[in-house]
Design a protein around this motif. Structure first.
Motif, PDB file in Angstrom:
ATOM      1  N   ILE A 164       0.841  -1.187   0.000  1.00  0.00           N
ATOM      2  CA  ILE A 164       0.000   0.000   0.000  1.00  0.00           C
ATOM      3  C   ILE A 164       0.879   1.241   0.000  1.00  0.00           C
ATOM      4  O   ILE A 164       1.870   1.324   0.727  1.00  0.00           O
ATOM      5  CB  ILE A 164      -0.958   0.012   1.216  1.00  0.00           C
ATOM      6  CG1 ILE A 164      -1.889   1.233   1.133  1.00  0.00           C
ATOM      7  CG2 ILE A 164      -0.205  -0.026   2.528  1.00  0.00           C
ATOM      8  CD1 ILE A 164      -2.985   1.230   2.179  1.00  0.00           C
ATOM      9  N   ILE A 165       0.541   2.180  -0.844  1.00  0.00           N
ATOM     10  CA  ILE A 165       1.281   3.440  -0.961  1.00  0.00           C
ATOM     11  C   ILE A 165       0.296   4.568  -0.682  1.00  0.00           C
ATOM     12  O   ILE A 165      -0.734   4.680  -1.354  1.00  0.00           O
ATOM     13  CB  ILE A 165       1.909   3.594  -2.349  1.00  0.00           C
ATOM     14  CG1 ILE A 165       2.895   2.450  -2.611  1.00  0.00           C
ATOM     15  CG2 ILE A 165       2.623   4.942  -2.479  1.00  0.00           C
ATOM     16  CD1 ILE A 165       3.510   2.480  -3.986  1.00  0.00           C
ATOM     17  N   ILE A 166       0.614   5.388   0.311  1.00  0.00           N
ATOM     18  CA  ILE A 166      -0.279   6.463   0.751  1.00  0.00           C
ATOM     19  C   ILE A 166       0.347   7.798   0.391  1.00  0.00           C
ATOM     20  O   ILE A 166       1.452   8.116   0.827  1.00  0.00           O
ATOM     21  CB  ILE A 166      -0.534   6.399   2.269  1.00  0.00           C
ATOM     22  CG1 ILE A 166      -1.034   5.010   2.661  1.00  0.00           C
ATOM     23  CG2 ILE A 166      -1.533   7.464   2.696  1.00  0.00           C
ATOM     24  CD1 ILE A 166      -1.195   4.829   4.154  1.00  0.00           C
ATOM     25  N   GLY A 167      -0.348   8.568  -0.412  1.00  0.00           N
ATOM     26  CA  GLY A 167       0.034   9.945  -0.692  1.00  0.00           C
ATOM     27  C   GLY A 167       1.377  10.146  -1.334  1.00  0.00           C
ATOM     28  O   GLY A 167       2.001  11.181  -1.136  1.00  0.00           O
ATOM     29  N   GLU A 168       1.856   9.212  -2.166  1.00  0.00           N
ATOM     30  CA  GLU A 168       3.158   9.366  -2.816  1.00  0.00           C
ATOM     31  C   GLU A 168       3.019   9.434  -4.327  1.00  0.00           C
ATOM     32  O   GLU A 168       3.864   8.964  -5.066  1.00  0.00           O
ATOM     33  CB  GLU A 168       4.090   8.216  -2.440  1.00  0.00           C
ATOM     34  CG  GLU A 168       4.511   8.231  -0.993  1.00  0.00           C
ATOM     35  CD  GLU A 168       5.539   7.171  -0.688  1.00  0.00           C
ATOM     36  OE1 GLU A 168       5.940   6.466  -1.617  1.00  0.00           O
ATOM     37  OE2 GLU A 168       5.941   7.048   0.485  1.00  0.00           O
TER      38      GLU A 168
END
Length: 484
Positions: free
Chosen positions: A340-344
């Motif tokens: 999971i990648i948040i805000g990148e």
């Protein structure tokens, strides 16, 4: 002389056998024998309150507003999965869209309290996979994080502790935890004394207003007798409630009050200082807290950069917890691991895009790997450029309109020319109509004049296109007549 690989393996095996690599050696007996570790937070120790009681600070209006601003910015951040094109990614995103706000908000509480714990319950969903049925925060005072990363649960009434599972069932989030401070650093503990003085300042201010906010009535009695003084006192007490008093002509009543503006300005200064400190500790910096109501574009940019830095810090805090939930979901369903990648998400670099555009105009071709690396595209987003089919005639020379070309009769090359004539794009004239114009023309100038008369109302582009077709036919007819 350097050691051989065999000697290195012996050293490693010897170290592992003695336990020097797989366990802690620098451990105090205090941490081994003591059951529940004391909270070493200096502020909490001096204040004499447990860590979970810091929740009372969130009832303050200014602290609640600042913490909600920071939490709302985190909950509004987009997220994605990698890989995103797998069949399992659809189910994982379905679970995250439903529970992301709950998981992120609970994990973000570690910023304010030092650590937070949430428990999950799982069951089969209608789609056939195992998913979340509930996940939420449990009281932090029930749990104790250990220096080695274990999470202990305190059994009710017995006083015993047992280790809980952190892969599927429980999820721990800690902020700036260390071996000496396994409970993490709570931001609200730094705010405690500001909260204390703010609340007590209001109490002192309320008492001050109650005592000195209304004027004091001073009565002077002409006859200094006890009965007369008591009568004046009763009359003044009645005047406070009724605002009316009747006195003798020889008596005197005056109002005694505090100096205007002195107490009010002092409390306002005290209150503004407290608010600025609270805002700076939680939000990092605000325009009003640093410029006293004045601002500029540069200060606004600084404020925006600080806000982004705080948001990145919050994302970095909750990402391991969110990843643990995704890992648990993949583990229960026997799926491949997803990240999971948040805000990148990469934003467009305008300067780099303009530079690449100029380089491409000079003839430089960039590969899909370059666009994927520099602009954040994923596999499958870019398509290879379509290669145009070669429509040039192999039988004709490059200068197809040269009348000096020599041909030696009808052969395979000439037959190819005849076959291609029928494939020419016909936009304005049919092949027979254009052939009549070509046959009636004596030279190139005559051909151009005849076409100009027939196409006087057409655009230049259409005329050039038709002229090119006519020249082609004119050249082909010349070849044929020459060969005959």
């Amino acid at each position: 002389m350097a050691k051989s690989n065999k000697d290195k393996v012996k050293v490693k095996s010897k170290a592992l056998s003695k336990g020097s690599l797989s366990s802690h050696e620098a451990v105090s007996q205090f941490f081994k024998t003591l059951g529940r570790l004391p909270d070493l937070d200096e502020t909490l120790r001096k204040a004499g309150i447990p860590r979970h009681r810091l929740s009372v600070l969130l009832e303050d209006d200014e602290i609640a507003q600042a913490t909600e601003t920071r939490t709302d910015a985190l909950l509004g951040t987009p997220f994605r999965l990698e890989p995103s094109d797998s069949p399992e990614a659809l189910f994982i995103m379905k679970e995250l869209n439903e529970w992301f706000s709950e998981i992120a908000a609970v994990a973000h509480n570690a910023l304010y309290f030092g650590y937070s714990v949430q428990e999950a319950t799982w069951d089969y969903k209608d789609d056939g996979y195992i998913g979340l049925t509930w996940i939420g925060e449990k009281p932090m005072e029930w749990f104790e994080p250990k220096p080695d990363g274990r999470l202990m649960y305190r059994v009710d009434a017995t006083g015993l502790e047992r280790e809980v599972d952190q892969k599927i069932k429980f999820f721990l989030t800690r902020r700036k935890a260390s071996y000496k401070h396994p409970y993490g650093k709570a931001l609200l503990s730094v705010l405690y004394w500001l909260f204390f003085f703010k609340q007590n300042g209001f109490k002192f201010w309320a008492k001050f207003l109650e005592r000195f906010g209304t004027p004091i009535l001073l009565g002077k009695v002409a006859k200094a007798e006890d009965d007369d003084i008591q009568a004046m006192n009763d009359a003044l007490l009645s005047a406070h409630a009724q605002s009316v008093i009747s006195i003798d002509a020889e008596d005197d009543v005056q109002m005694v009050g505090v100096t205007q503006g002195t107490a009010g300005s002092s409390f306002e200064t005290f209150f503004n200082v407290i608010l600025r400190q609270i805002q700076k500790l939680i939000l990092g910096q605000t325009l009003t807290s640093g410029t006293d109501g004045t601002g500029s574009r540069a200060l606004g940019q600084v404020h925006d950069n600080v806000r982004k830095d705080k948001l990145k810090s919050d994302i970095r805090l909750i990402t391991p917890t969110m990843q643990s939930v995704v890992n648990a979901l993949c583990l229960l369903n026997d799926w491949q691991q997803h990240k999971i990648i948040i805000g990148e998400e990469k934003s467009l670099n305008v300067e780099q895009a303009e530079r690449d555009e100029k380089l491409k105009n000079t003839g430089i071709e960039f590969t899909n790997q370059y666009y994927t690396r520099e602009y954040g595209f994923q596999d499958g987003d870019l398509r290879e450029p379509t290669v145009m089919a070669n429509t040039q005639f192999n039988a004709l020379p490059k200068q197809v309109f040269s009348f000096k070309a020599d041909m030696q009769g009808l052969d395979t090359n000439q037959r190819e020319v005849d076959d291609k004539i029928s494939d020419i794009e016909k936009n304005l004239f049919s092949e027979s109509e254009l052939m009549k114009v070509v046959e009636t023309s004596t030279d190139l100038n005559d051909l151009q004049n005849n076409l100009y008369k027939m196409m006087s109302g057409e655009s230049v582009e259409k005329f050039n296109e038709t002229m090119a077709r006519a020249l082609y036919l004119f050249d082909v007819i010349g070849y044929v007549q020459r060969s005959k």
